[in-house]
Structure formats: C-alpha cells, structure tokens
Design an enzyme around this catalytic site. Structure first.
Site, PDB file in Angstrom:
ATOM      1  N   LYS A   5       1.050  -1.167  -0.139  1.00 20.27           N
ATOM      2  CA  LYS A   5       0.440   0.143  -0.420  1.00 20.27           C
ATOM      3  C   LYS A   5       0.525   1.363   0.312  1.00 20.27           C
ATOM      4  CE  LYS A   5      -1.118  -0.314   4.550  1.00 20.27           C
ATOM      5  NZ  LYS A   5       0.238  -0.405   5.680  1.00 20.27           N
ATOM      6  N   ARG A  44      -6.848   2.544  10.643  1.00 17.22           N
ATOM      7  CA  ARG A  44      -6.885   1.332  11.044  1.00 17.22           C
ATOM      8  C   ARG A  44      -8.010   0.438  11.938  1.00 17.22           C
ATOM      9  NH1 ARG A  44      -0.794   1.083   9.434  1.00 17.22           N
ATOM     10  NH2 ARG A  44      -0.177  -0.815   9.472  1.00 17.22           N
ATOM     11  N   ARG A  84      11.706  -7.897   3.679  1.00 17.39           N
ATOM     12  CA  ARG A  84      12.240  -6.495   3.580  1.00 17.39           C
ATOM     13  C   ARG A  84      13.430  -5.844   4.172  1.00 17.39           C
ATOM     14  NH1 ARG A  84       6.318  -3.930   3.117  1.00 17.39           N
ATOM     15  NH2 ARG A  84       6.530  -3.808   5.802  1.00 17.39           N
ATOM     16  N   ARG A 111      13.148  -3.897   9.558  1.00 15.88           N
ATOM     17  CA  ARG A 111      12.517  -3.584  10.009  1.00 15.88           C
ATOM     18  C   ARG A 111      11.769  -4.348  11.756  1.00 15.88           C
ATOM     19  NH1 ARG A 111       7.731  -0.562   7.279  1.00 15.88           N
ATOM     20  NH2 ARG A 111       6.248  -1.370   8.824  1.00 15.88           N
ATOM     21  N   ARG A 113       0.942  -8.863  13.300  1.00 16.11           N
ATOM     22  CA  ARG A 113       0.401  -7.534  12.513  1.00 16.11           C
ATOM     23  C   ARG A 113      -0.857  -8.056  11.521  1.00 16.11           C
ATOM     24  NH1 ARG A 113       5.083  -4.799   9.791  1.00 16.11           N
ATOM     25  NH2 ARG A 113       3.879  -3.431   9.405  1.00 16.11           N
TER      26      ARG A 113
HETATM   27  P1  AMP Z   1       2.673   0.448   8.626  1.00 15.91           P
HETATM   28  O1  AMP Z   1       3.824   1.039   8.166  1.00 15.91           O
HETATM   29  O2  AMP Z   1       1.755   1.146   7.852  1.00 15.91           O
HETATM   30  O3  AMP Z   1       2.633  -0.509   8.601  1.00 15.91           O
HETATM   31  O4  AMP Z   1       2.795   1.016   9.979  1.00 15.91           O
HETATM   32  C1  AMP Z   1       3.614   0.416  10.981  1.00 15.91           C
HETATM   33  C2  AMP Z   1       3.290   0.231  11.948  1.00 15.91           C
HETATM   34  O5  AMP Z   1       3.082   1.550  12.697  1.00 15.91           O
HETATM   35  C3  AMP Z   1       2.240  -0.610  12.085  1.00 15.91           C
HETATM   36  O6  AMP Z   1       2.591  -1.983  12.566  1.00 15.91           O
HETATM   37  C4  AMP Z   1       1.507   0.291  13.958  1.00 15.91           C
HETATM   38  O7  AMP Z   1       2.061  -0.308  14.594  1.00 15.91           O
HETATM   39  C5  AMP Z   1       1.678   1.164  13.639  1.00 15.91           C
HETATM   40  N1  AMP Z   1       0.782   2.433  12.936  1.00 15.91           N
HETATM   41  C6  AMP Z   1       0.770   2.664  11.268  1.00 15.91           C
HETATM   42  N2  AMP Z   1      -0.337   3.719  11.451  1.00 15.91           N
HETATM   43  C7  AMP Z   1      -1.449   3.548  12.330  1.00 15.91           C
HETATM   44  C8  AMP Z   1      -2.894   2.975  12.376  1.00 15.91           C
HETATM   45  N3  AMP Z   1      -3.196   3.827  11.601  1.00 15.91           N
HETATM   46  N4  AMP Z   1      -2.942   3.239  14.247  1.00 15.91           N
HETATM   47  C9  AMP Z   1      -2.743   2.440  14.787  1.00 15.91           C
HETATM   48  N5  AMP Z   1      -1.158   2.106  14.734  1.00 15.91           N
HETATM   49  C10 AMP Z   1      -0.453   2.667  13.832  1.00 15.91           C
END
Ligand code: AMP
Length: 225
Positions: free
Chosen positions: A20, A95, A134, A167, A178
C-alpha cells in the site's frame, strides 16, 4: 461531478506487506495528492525520540496498533496543513473503526468526506514472504527486498551507502501478530466504508503481482485515467 485528482481524499487499506505504501506513493504523484503515511510519521518520531515516538515504539515493536487517540490526533493535525488543501492519500490510516469514525468527524467539521477507499487484498503466504525479505536503509529510508529488489551490494543502500536493516516489526513472529491485528481490527472498516459505497476492491494475485499492473487495476477501478 467527478473531482479532479487535486481535490480528492483517498484512503488506502491493505494488510501489512500488500504494497500500500508503494501504491500510495505512485497514486499521490500521478494525481498530485499529498501522501500521508502514519507508519512513516511514527518511524520518524521514533528516530527523533519525540514523546509520541517513545510512546508509539512500545506498540509498534510488538506488532500492536498505536492507540486511536494518539493516531487520530496526528492525522487531525497533519491534514490541517496547507499542503493537504489540494487533496491527499492516507496510507495506513484509519486502521480501526474508532479511527474511521474519528476521521469522519474531523472531515465533517469542514464539510468534507472521503472520496475513495482502495482495499488491496493478497494471500497470507505471499505477505509473509514479502515482509520477511524487506530491508530498509537506516539513513535515507529507501526500501529493498532480498529476493525481489536486492541492493547492488549486500546489506548496503544503493542510494546513500548506509547500512540496511530489518524493521523490528518485519520479523516473522511480529508479522504474524500484525496480520492477526489486521484481520481483527482493520478488516471490519471495509464494511463500514462499503456501506458508504466508496470502496474500490483491488485483488493482487499471481497474474498481476507487479507494482505497475496493480496501479493500473486501481486507476481503472476508480475510473480515473
Ligand atoms: P505501517 O508502516 O503502515 O505498516 O505501520 C507500521 C506500524 O505503525 C504498525 O504496525 C502500527 O504499529 C503503527 N501504525 C501505523 N499506522 C497506524 C494506525 N493508523 N493506527 C495504529 N497504529 C498504526
């Protein structure tokens, strides 16, 4: 009346590893929208050791979601900036149902609504393989994949030469956690948006698992050329 790209507000949703972030970047460039990634905002806050970063890290490292109050507050502040006046794409937010409702309230106060919710689906084995491979540059944030998009020199960024790392939340146990969080907390928001008639479904499978093809599927489904 069809909006021009410049006025659109788009949400992109998908399980971790669905690409995404990559699609959001391409769409934002093509339609002239501002790209807002809550994951990127949190990673920067963690790097800068801000109070939000210190708090968010506790959740992110174990694959949990950062609480809604913190996340919705960040979005409310960010979309108030001038660079979002012309439209934006939200990548990784909302989310949870709580965040989706908070977003609707923030927008309703300005007489606005979300135009499209792009829902990317992909099978679980592919997601685990994608995320496990990744790697990210510690310095400039460039992304690589050990099988699909390896750096020229092992463990080193092509762009700036800094070390690459995995990461903490891309390690296998955390990936599984996740995915569970995604199914339990994020998937329900698709029905919430379906009721509003704004969901664009995008299925990624072996026939179109190439980023350019996925982009075309998205634009076709949105009716945007
Ligand atoms: P992402 O890079 O979008 O996968 O985000 C990495 C991590 O950041 C996620 O696994 C969550 O722990 C946190 N995170 C990102 N966006 C949100 C959100 N909208 N609500 C809560 N946690 C978030």
């Amino acid at each position: 009346m069809m909006k021009t790209g410049k006025q659109m507000k788009i949400v992109i949703i998908g399980p971790p590893g669905a690409g995404k972030g990559t699609q959001a970047k391409i769409i934002s460039e093509r339609l002239g929208l501002f790209h807002i990634s809550t994951g990127d905002i949190f990673r920067k806050a963690i790097k800068d050791q801000t109070p939000v970063g210190v708090e968010a890290k506790k959740y992110i490292d174990k694959g949990a979601l950062v609480p809604d109050e913190i996340t919705a507050g960040i979005i409310k502040d960010r979309i108030a900036y001038k660079d979002c006046d012309e439209g934006y794409i939200l990548d990784g937010f909302p989310r949870t149902i709580g965040q989706a409702r908070a977003l609707d309230n923030i927008l309703a106060d300005k007489g606005e609504t979300i135009d499209y919710v792009i829902n990317i689906s992909l099978d679980e084995d592919t997601l685990i393989k994608r995320m496990g491979g990744r790697r990210i540059c510690d310095s400039c944030g460039a992304l690589y994949h050990i099988d699909d998009y390896p750096p020229k020199k092992d463990g080193e960024c092509d762009k700036c030469g800094a070390a690459l790392s995995q990461r903490e939340d891309d390690k296998e146990d955390t990936i599984r956690r996740r995915l569970t969080v995604y199914k339990e907390q994020t998937l329900p928001i698709i029905s919430y948006y379906k009721d509003k008639g704004i969901v664009v479904e995008v299925l990624v499978d072996k026939d179109n698992d190439v980023k350019e093809l996925v982009t075309e599927v998205i634009f076709k489904a949105m009716g945007v050329s």
